[in-house]
Motif scaffolding. Structure first.
Motif, PDB file in Angstrom:
ATOM      1  N   ILE A 139     -16.221  22.863 -13.441  1.00 25.93           N
ATOM      2  CA  ILE A 139     -17.394  21.983 -13.272  1.00 25.93           C
ATOM      3  C   ILE A 139     -16.973  20.521 -13.471  1.00 25.93           C
ATOM      4  O   ILE A 139     -17.257  19.663 -12.649  1.00 25.93           O
TER       5      ILE A 139
ATOM      6  N   ASP B  55     -24.933  16.876 -10.060  1.00 25.86           N
ATOM      7  CA  ASP B  55     -23.947  17.538  -9.197  1.00 25.86           C
ATOM      8  C   ASP B  55     -24.701  18.398  -8.172  1.00 25.86           C
ATOM      9  O   ASP B  55     -25.487  19.277  -8.546  1.00 25.86           O
TER      10      ASP B  55
ATOM     11  N   ARG C  83     -23.950  20.844  -6.533  1.00 20.02           N
ATOM     12  CA  ARG C  83     -23.774  22.300  -6.661  1.00 20.02           C
ATOM     13  C   ARG C  83     -24.854  22.920  -7.548  1.00 20.02           C
ATOM     14  O   ARG C  83     -25.112  24.116  -7.503  1.00 20.02           O
TER      15      ARG C  83
ATOM     16  N   LEU D 105     -17.693  26.915 -14.633  1.00 23.45           N
ATOM     17  CA  LEU D 105     -18.788  27.821 -14.298  1.00 23.45           C
ATOM     18  C   LEU D 105     -18.209  29.237 -14.321  1.00 23.45           C
ATOM     19  O   LEU D 105     -17.124  29.471 -13.771  1.00 23.45           O
TER      20      LEU D 105
ATOM     21  N   MET E 100     -23.854  18.022 -14.708  1.00 17.69           N
ATOM     22  CA  MET E 100     -24.376  19.111 -13.871  1.00 17.69           C
ATOM     23  C   MET E 100     -25.659  18.680 -13.165  1.00 17.69           C
ATOM     24  O   MET E 100     -25.902  18.996 -12.004  1.00 17.69           O
TER      25      MET E 100
END
Ligand code: SF4
Length: 365
Positions: free
Chosen positions: A293, A356, A358, A311, A353
């Motif tokens: 990550i 991000d 993703r 992750l 995160m």
């Protein structure tokens, strides 16, 4: 040695024209002075103000704090570090509330409370009660080390004793509230560690280090503590839009805070291997690394941490954890995570995160 009343008067006059308007300088209640001093041991003034305002808005007095749940106190402290201080504040508030709610007024009673040392006791006694007590912090040490040319590192006992003696001698009777704050403020705004502004200093005429041209050598630097690099691996497990977190146990660093499981990368291990091993040891979960990550760098005490964040996938998605390094666990939504207190590195990981792509789907919930 300058004449003490003239010296004090110059600093007080300067303070009266230059003091910063700070929230705890409006009422000087012992409770507010105490909270502000505990926060100022952790961070710079500018950063402490919003923390202080949030804290006293939620816990306006010692009774409110005594009734608080520790988790909430830690959450309001999140980002300041040294979380044992926040826990001590909560414990001390309960002790004060149980004995009637009146804040102690003697050095002995104050230092008997958890987390209150000689400096904080002196600050409460002088700033809140205006008792004739010195309060010596690093700013005060620096000012006196320069004005009186103290030629030993402040870490040494004799240098500290000399500063304490000077602080007591120079304290004008009945004016400790203003005088102690004035010396601290002078150290913070004028007699700064680097680039002191001697030209605007109210006691430049009295300053021995300035006269000798050795301001840059005072205070005498102590031995620098070695910085210890630390490689740490941590992992994020996601199940049905929830993230696995666990709560750190008593008696350890960051006690009572939440974290993603993980730990130190051992010699001969990769961070990927370390996170798999740590999950097995701490939770009993069998995991594998799906993808990295981020790498988060942060420092605490003398450690410089490189936190490798991954992750993870779980071999058995319905497995129950067997905790060995935590007191409880949660599968929490990102919103629920915001209600919990995390160490700085893990909070940074969540912030990364959140930004991000993703993880957009996860943080939309
Ligand atoms: S003259 Fe300079 S070194 Fe001396 S107390 Fe003032 S600011 Fe500090």
């Amino acid at each position: 040695m300058p004449e003490s009343s003239t010296f004090a008067r110059r600093i007080i006059d300067w303070f009266e024209h230059n003091r910063r308007d700070l929230p705890w300088r409006r009422t000087y209640t012992p409770y507010q002075v105490w909270i502000s001093e505990m926060m100022l041991q952790q961070t710079q003034m500018d950063r402490a103000v919003p923390y202080f305002e949030r804290f006293v808005a939620r816990f306006p007095d010692v009774h409110a704090l005594a009734a608080a749940n520790e988790e909430e106190v830690l959450k309001l402290w999140e980002g300041l570090g040294y979380y044992s201080r926040a826990r001590n504040i909560a414990r001390a508030a309960r002790i004060v509330a149980e004995s009637g709610g009146e804040f102690p007024r003697s050095r002995a009673e104050l230092t008997a409370l958890p987390g209150i040392g000689p400096y904080t006791a002196g600050a409460i006694l002088s700033i809140a009660y205006n008792e004739d007590e010195p309060a010596v912090d690093a700013n005060v040490e620096r000012v006196y080390a320069r004005v009186f040319d103290i030629d030993a590192p402040m870490a040494e006992r004799e240098a500290k004793a000399r500063v304490r003696e000077l602080a007591a001698q120079l304290l004008p009777t009945g004016e400790s509230r203003i005088y102690n704050q004035a010396v601290m403020e002078l150290g913070a705004l004028v007699c700064t560690p680097r680039a002191p502004r001697c030209d605007t200093c109210p006691v430049s005429e009295d300053c021995e280090a300035r006269r000798l041209g050795i301001v840059a050598q005072r205070p005498v630097p102590g031995r620098k503590k070695d910085i210890v690099p630390l490689e740490v691996a941590t992992g994020v497990l996601v199940r049905d839009g929830r993230l696995f977190v666990q709560k750190r146990p008593e008696g350890q660093v960051w006690a009572g805070l939440w974290e993603f499981p993980g730990g130190t990368v051992e010699a001969g291990e990769t961070p990927q291997q370390a996170v798999v091993r740590e999950f097995d040891e701490e939770t009993g979960f069998t995991v594998s690394v799906r993808e990295p990550i981020a790498i988060v760098r942060h420092g605490y005490t003398r450690f410089r941490v490189t936190l490798h964040c991954f992750l993870l996938d779980m071999a058995d998605a319905s497995a129950e954890p067997h905790l060995t390094a935590a007191t409880e666990y949660r599968w929490a939504t990102p919103r629920q995570l915001d209600e919990l207190a995390f160490p700085a590195g893990h909070r940074k990981l969540m912030d990364l995160m959140r930004g991000d792509i993703r993880f957009t789907h996860l943080f939309r919930i």
